[in-house]
Design a protein around this motif. Structure first.
Motif, PDB file in Angstrom:
ATOM      1  N   LEU A   1       0.834  -1.210   0.000  1.00 37.45           N
ATOM      2  CA  LEU A   1       0.000   0.000   0.000  1.00 37.45           C
ATOM      3  C   LEU A   1       0.865   1.256   0.000  1.00 37.45           C
ATOM      4  N   HIS A   2       2.014   1.197   0.670  1.00 37.94           N
ATOM      5  CA  HIS A   2       2.937   2.340   0.639  1.00 37.94           C
ATOM      6  C   HIS A   2       3.401   2.639  -0.789  1.00 37.94           C
ATOM      7  N   ASN A   3       3.419   1.630  -1.657  1.00 35.23           N
ATOM      8  CA  ASN A   3       3.836   1.831  -3.041  1.00 35.23           C
ATOM      9  C   ASN A   3       2.816   2.624  -3.853  1.00 35.23           C
ATOM     10  N   ILE A   4       1.588   2.776  -3.303  1.00 36.15           N
ATOM     11  CA  ILE A   4       0.593   3.644  -3.951  1.00 36.15           C
ATOM     12  C   ILE A   4       1.089   5.084  -3.928  1.00 36.15           C
ATOM     13  N   GLY A   5       1.774   5.451  -2.812  1.00 32.92           N
ATOM     14  CA  GLY A   5       2.362   6.790  -2.691  1.00 32.92           C
ATOM     15  C   GLY A   5       1.320   7.887  -2.573  1.00 32.92           C
ATOM     16  N   LYS A   6       1.602   9.012  -3.199  1.00 37.34           N
ATOM     17  CA  LYS A   6       0.707  10.167  -3.150  1.00 37.34           C
ATOM     18  C   LYS A   6      -0.581   9.861  -3.906  1.00 37.34           C
ATOM     19  N   VAL A   7      -1.701  10.268  -3.313  1.00 35.40           N
ATOM     20  CA  VAL A   7      -3.020  10.067  -3.904  1.00 35.40           C
ATOM     21  C   VAL A   7      -3.663  11.428  -4.122  1.00 35.40           C
ATOM     22  N   LYS A   8      -4.403  11.576  -5.215  1.00 32.18           N
ATOM     23  CA  LYS A   8      -5.057  12.856  -5.510  1.00 32.18           C
ATOM     24  C   LYS A   8      -5.947  13.281  -4.343  1.00 32.18           C
ATOM     25  N   GLY A   9      -5.708  14.491  -3.834  1.00 32.51           N
ATOM     26  CA  GLY A   9      -6.495  15.019  -2.732  1.00 32.51           C
ATOM     27  C   GLY A   9      -5.955  14.669  -1.361  1.00 32.51           C
ATOM     28  N   PHE A  10      -4.896  13.846  -1.323  1.00 34.18           N
ATOM     29  CA  PHE A  10      -4.321  13.403  -0.058  1.00 34.18           C
ATOM     30  C   PHE A  10      -2.805  13.559  -0.061  1.00 34.18           C
ATOM     31  N   LYS A  11      -2.244  13.560   1.130  1.00 29.04           N
ATOM     32  CA  LYS A  11      -0.794  13.557   1.302  1.00 29.04           C
ATOM     33  C   LYS A  11      -0.457  12.582   2.425  1.00 29.04           C
ATOM     34  N   SER A  49      -7.428  19.082   1.898  1.00 28.78           N
ATOM     35  CA  SER A  49      -8.404  20.053   2.397  1.00 28.78           C
ATOM     36  C   SER A  49      -9.804  19.467   2.496  1.00 28.78           C
ATOM     37  N   ASN A  50      -9.919  18.164   2.246  1.00 28.22           N
ATOM     38  CA  ASN A  50     -11.250  17.551   2.210  1.00 28.22           C
ATOM     39  C   ASN A  50     -11.752  17.056   3.570  1.00 28.22           C
ATOM     40  N   GLY A  51     -10.904  17.137   4.603  1.00 28.96           N
ATOM     41  CA  GLY A  51     -11.335  16.720   5.939  1.00 28.96           C
ATOM     42  C   GLY A  51     -11.454  15.222   6.107  1.00 28.96           C
ATOM     43  N   ILE A  52     -10.753  14.461   5.252  1.00 29.98           N
ATOM     44  CA  ILE A  52     -10.827  12.996   5.294  1.00 29.98           C
ATOM     45  C   ILE A  52      -9.441  12.412   5.567  1.00 29.98           C
ATOM     46  N   GLU A  53      -9.399  11.381   6.379  1.00 31.72           N
ATOM     47  CA  GLU A  53      -8.167  10.625   6.618  1.00 31.72           C
ATOM     48  C   GLU A  53      -8.392   9.176   6.221  1.00 31.72           C
ATOM     49  N   PHE A  54      -7.300   8.513   5.836  1.00 30.46           N
ATOM     50  CA  PHE A  54      -7.348   7.078   5.539  1.00 30.46           C
ATOM     51  C   PHE A  54      -6.195   6.398   6.240  1.00 30.46           C
ATOM     52  N   THR A  55      -6.445   5.233   6.809  1.00 30.32           N
ATOM     53  CA  THR A  55      -5.358   4.456   7.401  1.00 30.32           C
ATOM     54  C   THR A  55      -5.631   2.975   7.242  1.00 30.32           C
ATOM     55  N   HIS A  98     -11.125   5.195  -4.109  1.00 33.87           N
ATOM     56  CA  HIS A  98     -10.387   6.348  -4.634  1.00 33.87           C
ATOM     57  C   HIS A  98      -8.886   6.201  -4.363  1.00 33.87           C
ATOM     58  N   ILE A  99      -8.554   5.481  -3.289  1.00 27.15           N
ATOM     59  CA  ILE A  99      -7.162   5.365  -2.848  1.00 27.15           C
ATOM     60  C   ILE A  99      -6.510   4.072  -3.320  1.00 27.15           C
ATOM     61  N   VAL A 100      -7.222   2.959  -3.186  1.00 31.07           N
ATOM     62  CA  VAL A 100      -6.627   1.645  -3.452  1.00 31.07           C
ATOM     63  C   VAL A 100      -7.127   1.097  -4.786  1.00 31.07           C
ATOM     64  N   PRO A 101      -6.231   0.888  -5.765  1.00 28.29           N
ATOM     65  CA  PRO A 101      -6.660   0.335  -7.055  1.00 28.29           C
ATOM     66  C   PRO A 101      -7.061  -1.133  -6.927  1.00 28.29           C
ATOM     67  N   TYR A 102      -7.918  -1.562  -7.834  1.00 27.33           N
ATOM     68  CA  TYR A 102      -8.435  -2.928  -7.824  1.00 27.33           C
ATOM     69  C   TYR A 102      -7.401  -3.890  -8.408  1.00 27.33           C
ATOM     70  N   GLY A 103      -7.347  -5.103  -7.876  1.00 27.60           N
ATOM     71  CA  GLY A 103      -6.527  -6.142  -8.492  1.00 27.60           C
ATOM     72  C   GLY A 103      -5.589  -6.849  -7.535  1.00 27.60           C
ATOM     73  N   ASN A 104      -5.177  -8.061  -7.939  1.00 22.87           N
ATOM     74  CA  ASN A 104      -4.150  -8.789  -7.206  1.00 22.87           C
ATOM     75  C   ASN A 104      -2.815  -8.065  -7.356  1.00 22.87           C
ATOM     76  N   TYR A 105      -1.941  -8.250  -6.380  1.00 26.49           N
ATOM     77  CA  TYR A 105      -0.622  -7.621  -6.425  1.00 26.49           C
ATOM     78  C   TYR A 105       0.426  -8.658  -6.827  1.00 26.49           C
ATOM     79  N   TYR A 106       1.308  -8.244  -7.743  1.00 32.27           N
ATOM     80  CA  TYR A 106       2.375  -9.126  -8.204  1.00 32.27           C
ATOM     81  C   TYR A 106       3.692  -8.356  -8.285  1.00 32.27           C
ATOM     82  N   LYS A 107       4.789  -9.104  -8.425  1.00 34.80           N
ATOM     83  CA  LYS A 107       6.054  -8.488  -8.800  1.00 34.80           C
ATOM     84  C   LYS A 107       5.894  -7.928 -10.211  1.00 34.80           C
TER      85      LYS A 107
END
Length: 330
Positions: free
Chosen positions: A142-152, A174-180, A239-248
């Motif tokens: 998930l850390h490899n997602i990095g910066k997300v639009k609207g979030f830091k 500025s949207n008043g939303i957090e994700f963890t 909005h934050i996490v893309p769909y799909g299995n993770y692979y190398k």
């Protein structure tokens, strides 16, 4: 999968005189029964802590507040590690009834629930991925997602107080939303939380709350938001996490080549995969591509169940199951 409000915060702004009255009353009631804790400008009263309600006095210079932080699962007699409460008409009404009782009891009927504003609500799911090793692997990818639009990123990478192996945290610009997303066993220090990747979305400002409810009365807001827990959580999560299995990377590229017939589409998808680690962000990689059909590219990834975010070379694990496959489980 159970989607539920894990925490909500109620705030009451008072003048200096009334704030002082209730603060003094809190100390008086606590004497010989329990302790009050002070940290900086916040005094915590644990009068109802075991019931699932924490009380805080925010003794700021220009604005005095009393906050009630409610854990609905605990208030309803449950355990949020073993099983979150699943909102329905009956238990939502029971939750509100109990909150009203505690407000009335604490404030000697001088204030009621409607006098408080809903200033925060957290929506939670417990994703059981099996073991601690898998929880850690998901957090790293998930850390490899990095910066997300609207979030830091919520925390600086160099902040030694934060262990990035235990959580992935984003804060809205500025949207008043957090994700963890975090290791619940590590956070709670309870073995019963082993294998749980807890994901939370938090509405932390009035404008974020008002985006998801058209009600103005506090009780009605809580009721409407609780009923829409799944919808609200998934809207922000997707909005934050893309769909799909993770692979190398090499395996992801191979799957694209095997399953996407159009050469132009294959090229764009592989380009995105290669750009993400270079830009350290899915969003920045998409911006670099500057492709007006980027949404269609993302849909193609979803159709073959492959995430454009890949597992880094340093990770020993070769693949991870699509997180959405857990979220749609009953």
């Amino acid at each position: 999968m159970i989607y539920a409000p894990h925490t909500f915060e109620l705030s009451l702004i008072l003048n200096t005189s009334d704030f002082g009255k209730w603060k003094n009353n809190a100390y008086k009631n606590a004497e010989g029964n329990y302790r009050l804790y002070r940290k900086n400008n916040i005094i915590r009263d644990d009068a109802f802590k075991d019931k699932g309600v924490k009380i805080e006095y925010h003794d700021n210079t220009f604005k005095k507040k009393i906050k009630l932080i409610v854990n609905p699962t605990k208030l309803l007699g449950g355990n949020d590690i073993k099983k979150l409460w699943k909102p329905n008409n009956g238990n939502i009404l029971e939750l509100l009834r109990k909150v009203k009782i505690y407000v009335k009891a604490y404030f000697d009927a001088e204030y009621k629930l409607g006098d408080f504003k809903l200033t925060r609500i957290d929506f939670t799911v417990n994703i059981n991925v099996g073991d601690k090793k898998s929880v850690s692997a998901y957090i790293k990818v998930l850390h490899n997602i990095g910066k997300v639009k609207g979030f830091k990123p919520k925390y600086d990478k160099n902040d030694k107080k934060i262990d990035n192996d235990l959580s992935f945290d984003l804060d809205g610009n500025s949207n008043g939303i957090e994700f963890t997303a975090y290791d619940k066993e590590a956070a709670s220090e309870k073995k019963e939380a082993k294998g749980i990747l807890r994901a939370e979305v938090r509405l932390k400002k009035q404008k974020a709350i008002c985006k998801y409810t058209d009600e103005t009365a506090t009780a009605k807001q809580i009721k409407q938001l609780a009923k829409n827990s799944e919808k609200i959580f998934l809207e922000i999560f997707s909005h934050i996490v893309p769909y799909g299995n993770y692979y190398k990377k090499n395996k992801a590229v191979q799957l694209i080549e095997d399953n996407i017939s159009k050469q132009k589409s294959r090229t764009k998808m592989i380009q995105l995969i290669e750009l993400i680690p270079k830009k350290k962000s899915l969003y920045l990689a998409q911006k670099e591509m500057n492709d007006r059909n980027i949404d269609k590219i993302m849909i193609m990834f979803a159709e073959i169940n492959v995430s454009p975010v890949t597992i880094s070379k340093r990770q020993k694990i070769s693949s991870l199951k699509n997180l959405y496959s857990y979220l749609i489980e009953e």
